[in-house]
Scaffold this active site. Structure first.
Site, PDB file in Angstrom:
ATOM      1  N   SER A 150      57.764   7.536  65.925  1.00 27.81           N
ATOM      2  CA  SER A 150      59.066   8.177  66.056  1.00 27.81           C
ATOM      3  C   SER A 150      58.983   9.142  67.223  1.00 27.81           C
ATOM      4  O   SER A 150      57.885   9.554  67.624  1.00 27.81           O
ATOM      5  CB  SER A 150      59.414   8.949  64.771  1.00 27.81           C
ATOM      6  OG  SER A 150      60.481   9.860  64.974  1.00 27.81           O
ATOM      7  N   TYR A 163      58.249  15.710  57.899  1.00 24.31           N
ATOM      8  CA  TYR A 163      58.366  14.449  58.640  1.00 24.31           C
ATOM      9  C   TYR A 163      57.660  14.550  59.983  1.00 24.31           C
ATOM     10  O   TYR A 163      56.931  13.628  60.391  1.00 24.31           O
ATOM     11  CB  TYR A 163      59.839  14.102  58.841  1.00 24.31           C
ATOM     12  CG  TYR A 163      60.067  12.762  59.504  1.00 24.31           C
ATOM     13  CD1 TYR A 163      59.968  11.573  58.780  1.00 24.31           C
ATOM     14  CD2 TYR A 163      60.386  12.677  60.856  1.00 24.31           C
ATOM     15  CE1 TYR A 163      60.178  10.343  59.390  1.00 24.31           C
ATOM     16  CE2 TYR A 163      60.598  11.452  61.474  1.00 24.31           C
ATOM     17  CZ  TYR A 163      60.491  10.294  60.735  1.00 24.31           C
ATOM     18  OH  TYR A 163      60.703   9.078  61.343  1.00 24.31           O
TER      19      TYR A 163
END
Length: 293
Positions: A150, A163
């Site tokens: 990501s 995250y």
């Protein structure tokens, strides 16, 4: 793709976790278009079956219901893939959950602890267990692992602290496993930017039914992404080409330990607000300090 021209993944066999929706399904469909057969792993059997039912050639697909946090289930998934297709060339650890930008100051200690345990178990341990289950078969084929990372693996605020930490950990996995499995197995990653998918949140904080797609649905028509390529698509299919490149030995044979950033150019974005916590003193003291963002 023309039938007279073979794809980059002709004869390849791939196993993709989180393959029933979002970027996982998009990658699976692109792999098949490029000539591969695919096994898609997920926890929702109906979703997996629906994904395969919509394909032109279901014989090149295999649905496997498994929890990526369960090592026995992942070993069974690899065995089922090899039993069906004869080998394993490409492993795509992809299953994940997002924390919906829950910042440190918006979580109690209990919520933070529970969110950490759940999210790291899926997003980090799930990747590691998939690699452990698959490396033996990948050694046999001189195959590769392509992890979904990501923009949060490199930059802050692509999620909350849990995250972001998880994706930084996965960047470490790419690099460590690339070393440990070389020269027999290549290990790389793709770091997409924001996209419109069915990615869900942690059950620990009641977000298991919330989809990131719902957030995209609230955006006003014409709203630009806050990245240099602000007119780039958020459709998962537009992020799939790097996965093909990294899985294709003829195209990326010398590459291992690398991550392709497909994030709209976040790394060349100029300054926005200097900090994210200018309002916190007001929250603590009860005085309205205003927000700088």
């Amino acid at each position: 793709m023309s039938s007279s021209k073979p794809g980059w993944l002709e004869g390849n066999v791939a196993l993709i976790t989180g393959g029933g929706s979002g970027i996982g399904r998009a990658v699976a469909e692109r792999y098949v278009t490029e000539g591969a057969s695919v096994a898609i792993v997920g926890h929702d059997r109906a979703q997996l079956d629906a994904a395969i039912a919509s394909q032109a050639d279901p014989s090149r697909w295999l649905a496997i219901t498994a929890d990526v946090r369960d090592t026995d289930a992942m070993h069974a998934a690899v065995a089922a893939t090899v039993d069906r297709f004869g080998k394993l060339d490409t492993l795509v650890p992809n299953a994940g959950v997002w924390d919906f930008h829950r910042t440190l100051t918006r979580l109690s200690g209990k919520e933070l602890s529970d969110t950490f345990d759940e999210l790291f178990a899926v997003n980090v341990k799930g990747y590691l267990l998939a690699a452990e289950a698959g490396w033996r078969e990948l050694v046999k084929t001189r195959g590769s692992i392509v992890m979904t990372l990501s923009n949060a693996a490199f930059y802050v605020n692509g999620g909350g602290p849990v995250y972001t930490a998880a994706k930084h950990a996965c960047l470490g996995l790419v690099r460590e496993l690339a070393y440990e499995l070389s020269p027999h197995v290549r290990v790389n990653g793709v770091a997409p930017g924001g996209m419109n998918t069915d990615l869900r949140g942690p059950a620990a904080i009641g977000l298991e039914e919330r989809s990131i797609g719902a957030s995209f649905a609230k955006r006003a028509p014409g709203d630009a992404m806050p990245v240099p390529l602000h007119d780039s698509s958020t459709d998962p299919v537009d992020f799939t080409a790097p996965y093909v490149l990294l899985a294709a030995r003829d195209q990326s044979g010398p590459m291992t330990g690398e991550v392709i950033r497909a994030d709209g150019g976040i790394g060349v974005r100029g300054f926005g607000s200097p900090s994210g916590g200018d309002h916190l003193l007001g929250l603590v003291t009860g005085q309205d300090q205003g927000e700088s963002r």
